[in-house]
Design an enzyme around this catalytic site. Structure first.
Site, PDB file in Angstrom:
ATOM      1  N   TYR A   1     -14.986   1.152  -6.737  1.00  0.00           N
ATOM      2  CA  TYR A   1     -16.238   1.908  -6.578  1.00  0.00           C
ATOM      3  C   TYR A   1     -17.078   1.842  -7.851  1.00  0.00           C
ATOM      4  CZ  TYR A   1     -13.444   3.580  -2.721  1.00  0.00           C
ATOM      5  OH  TYR A   1     -12.667   3.618  -1.597  1.00  0.00           O
TER       6      TYR A   1
ATOM      7  N   LYS B   1       0.865  -1.186   0.000  1.00  0.00           N
ATOM      8  CA  LYS B   1       0.000   0.000   0.000  1.00  0.00           C
ATOM      9  C   LYS B   1       0.897   1.229   0.000  1.00  0.00           C
ATOM     10  CE  LYS B   1      -3.604   2.388   2.574  1.00  0.00           C
ATOM     11  NZ  LYS B   1      -4.531   2.337   3.715  1.00  0.00           N
TER      12      LYS B   1
ATOM     13  N   LYS C   1      -2.045  -1.550  -3.887  1.00  0.00           N
ATOM     14  CA  LYS C   1      -2.929  -0.394  -3.819  1.00  0.00           C
ATOM     15  C   LYS C   1      -2.097   0.884  -3.869  1.00  0.00           C
ATOM     16  CE  LYS C   1      -5.944   1.921  -0.612  1.00  0.00           C
ATOM     17  NZ  LYS C   1      -6.430   2.032   0.726  1.00  0.00           N
TER      18      LYS C   1
HETATM   19  C1  PBG Z   1      -7.456   3.257   5.593  1.00  0.00           C
HETATM   20  C2  PBG Z   1      -7.694   3.206   4.142  1.00  0.00           C
HETATM   21  C3  PBG Z   1      -7.495   4.194   3.160  1.00  0.00           C
HETATM   22  C4  PBG Z   1      -7.992   3.660   1.974  1.00  0.00           C
HETATM   23  C5  PBG Z   1      -8.434   2.380   2.249  1.00  0.00           C
HETATM   24  N1  PBG Z   1      -8.224   2.097   3.592  1.00  0.00           N
HETATM   25  C6  PBG Z   1      -6.993   5.577   3.258  1.00  0.00           C
HETATM   26  C7  PBG Z   1      -5.618   5.882   3.622  1.00  0.00           C
HETATM   27  O1  PBG Z   1      -4.752   5.023   3.780  1.00  0.00           O
HETATM   28  O2  PBG Z   1      -5.388   7.073   3.802  1.00  0.00           O
HETATM   29  C8  PBG Z   1      -8.041   4.377   0.658  1.00  0.00           C
HETATM   30  C9  PBG Z   1      -9.118   3.931  -0.244  1.00  0.00           C
HETATM   31  C10 PBG Z   1      -9.377   4.828  -1.395  1.00  0.00           C
HETATM   32  O3  PBG Z   1      -8.732   5.871  -1.619  1.00  0.00           O
HETATM   33  O4  PBG Z   1     -10.306   4.479  -2.136  1.00  0.00           O
HETATM   34  N2  PBG Z   1      -6.139   3.310   5.989  1.00  0.00           N
END
Ligand code: PBG
Length: 332
Positions: free
Chosen positions: A320, A202, A255
Site C-alpha cells: 500500500y 499465507k 504473506k
Molecule cells: C483475501 C485476502 C486477505 C488479504 C489479501 N487477500 C484477507 C484475509 O485473508 O483475511 C489481506 C491483505 C492485507 O491485509 O493487506 N483472502
C-alpha cells in the site's frame, strides 16, 4: 567467504571507509529498491464518483470505476508496473456469486484499467471472502469450509477475471489444489498464457485486521486457521510453495512480509520461481499510525521496511506504500 586481508597494519579493518558519503554508500548498496518492484493493491466499489478514505488504512481509498483512469495515470507517472484488485460487491450470498459474475465489480475494474492503460499489469485477487455472506474464503458444507466444492467456484472466479482481461490471477484462498484447478480451467478455456501468482505461504495473521475492515471480509463465525498457515511453521511454507509450483504457479508469494522475512529468505534460497511478498494492511497501518503521532519517521521507516523485504529475497513487493515510496525514491 574468502578473506583477502587477514590483518591490516592497524590490526583491524576500516569498514567505515565505504560509508563516508552518500555517493559511496549508493555505489556499494547491495539492495536497490525501485518502483518497478511494486504492485499497488486497490479496492474497487460500485457507484460513481467515490473516493472514500479507508479509516483503518489512512491514505488508501475505496474507488468507483470512474476513478480508475486517475489511478492508471498515477501508476504510469510513478513507474509502478502493476495493480492488484480487490472488490466490494453490491451484495453477498452463500456462494459469493459476484466473485465470478461477468459484470462483477472486479471484472468491470479490469476492463476499465485495460482501457485506461493497456500496459498496466492488472492482477486480480481470487478469493471468496469479500463476496460470501459468511466471510470465509471457500464454500461452507456442514459448517466447515469445504475444499472440493470451493475449487470449482475459485476456478470460475479466476476464469471470469481472465475473460475480463486480467494479466495475472492471484488465488489467496489457501484451499488445497486450487492452483491446479485454476490452471486446468484456464487452459481448457484457452487462457494458457494467463499467469498464476499464488499466495502460497499465507499465514493466519493478525496483520490482516485493517484489510478486513476495508474489504468487509471478516469471517462471521470461526476464523481462518483451518486453511491459512500457522505462524510457527517455516518448513511447511516450503512444502506449500513446492506444491504450488508443481501445480503450475508462475509466481509464488509469502504473506505477510515483515514478520516472515525468514520464510522469504528460505523460499528465495530453495526455489528459483519469481517470489512476491505481501506487505499487508497491518504492517502499513502500524507505520502510518506511528508516523501520524510523530513517533516514527514515516518515510525512512517505509523505505527501510521495503528494502528489508527486498533484501530478504522478494522480487515483487505488494504494498500500500507503493505510490508514496515511488515518490520518495524519485526524490532521493
Ligand atoms: C483475501 C485476502 C486477505 C488479504 C489479501 N487477500 C484477507 C484475509 O485473508 O483475511 C489481506 C491483505 C492485507 O491485509 O493487506 N483472502
Amino acid at each position: 567467504m574468502t578473506i583477502t586481508q587477514l590483518t591490516t597494519r592497524e590490526g583491524f579493518a576500516r569498514h567505515r571507509r565505504l560509508r563516508q558519503s552518500a555517493g559511496l554508500r549508493r555505489l556499494v548498496a547491495e539492495t536497490r529498491l525501485s518502483p518497478a518492484d511494486f504492485v499497488y493493491p486497490l479496492f474497487v466499489t460500485h457507484g460513481t464518483n467515490i473516493r472514500a478514505e479507508i479509516p483503518s488504512m489512512p491514505g488508501q481509498y475505496h474507488i468507483s470505476i470512474d476513478q480508475v483512469h486517475r489511478e492508471a495515470d498515477d501508476l504510469r507517472a510513478l513507474g509502478i508496473p502493476a495493480v492488484l484488485l480487490f472488490g466490494l460487491p453490491a451484495s453477498k450470498d452463500a456462494t459469493g456469486s459476484e466473485a465470478y459474475a461477468d459484470d462483477g465489480i472486479v471484472q468491470q475494474a479490469v476492463r476499465a484499467f485495460k482501457a485506461a492503460d493497456p500496459d498496466i499489469v492488472v492482477v486480480t485477487d481470487v478469493c471468496l471472502c469479500e463476496y460470501t455472506d459468511h466471510g470465509h474464503c471457500g464454500l461452507i458444507v456442514d459448517g466447515e469450509v469445504d475444499n472440493g466444492s470451493s475449487l470449482d467456484v475459485l476456478a470460475h472466479t479466476a476464469l471470469s477475471h481472465a475473460r475480463a482481461g486480467a494479466d495475472i490471477v492471484a488465488p489467496s484462498d489457501m484451499m488445497d489444489g486450487r492452483v491446479a484447478a485454476i490452471r486446468e480451467t484456464l487452459d481448457d478455456e484457452g487462457y494458457v498464457n494467463t499467469p498464476i501468482m499464488a499466495y502460497s505461504a499465507k499465514y493466519a495473521s493478525a496483520f490482516y485486521g485493517p484489510f478486513r475492515v476495508a474489504a468487509d471480509s471478516a469471517p462471521q463465525f470461526g476464523d481462518r486457521r483451518g486453511y491459512q498457515m500457522d505462524p510457527p511453521n517455516a518448513r511447511e511454507a516450503l512444502r506449500e510453495i513446492e506444491a504450488d509450483i508443481a501445480e503450475g504457479a508462475d509466481i509464488v508469494m509469502v504473506k505477510p512480509a515483515l514478520p516472515y522475512l525468514d520464510v522469504i529468505a528460505r523460499a528465495r534460497a530453495e526455489f528459483d520461481a519469481p517470489l512476491a511478498a505481501y506487505n499487508v494492511s497491518g504492517e502499513y497501518a502500524m507505520i502510518k499510525a506511528a508516523g501520524e503521532r510523530g513517533w516514527i519517521d514515516e518515510q525512512r521507516a517505509t523505505l527501510e521496511t521495503l528494502t528489508a523485504i527486498k533484501r530478504a529475497g522478494a522480487d515483487i513487493i505488494v504494498t500500500y506504500h507503493a505510490k508514496d515510496a515511488a515518490r520518495w525514491l524519485a526524490q532521493s
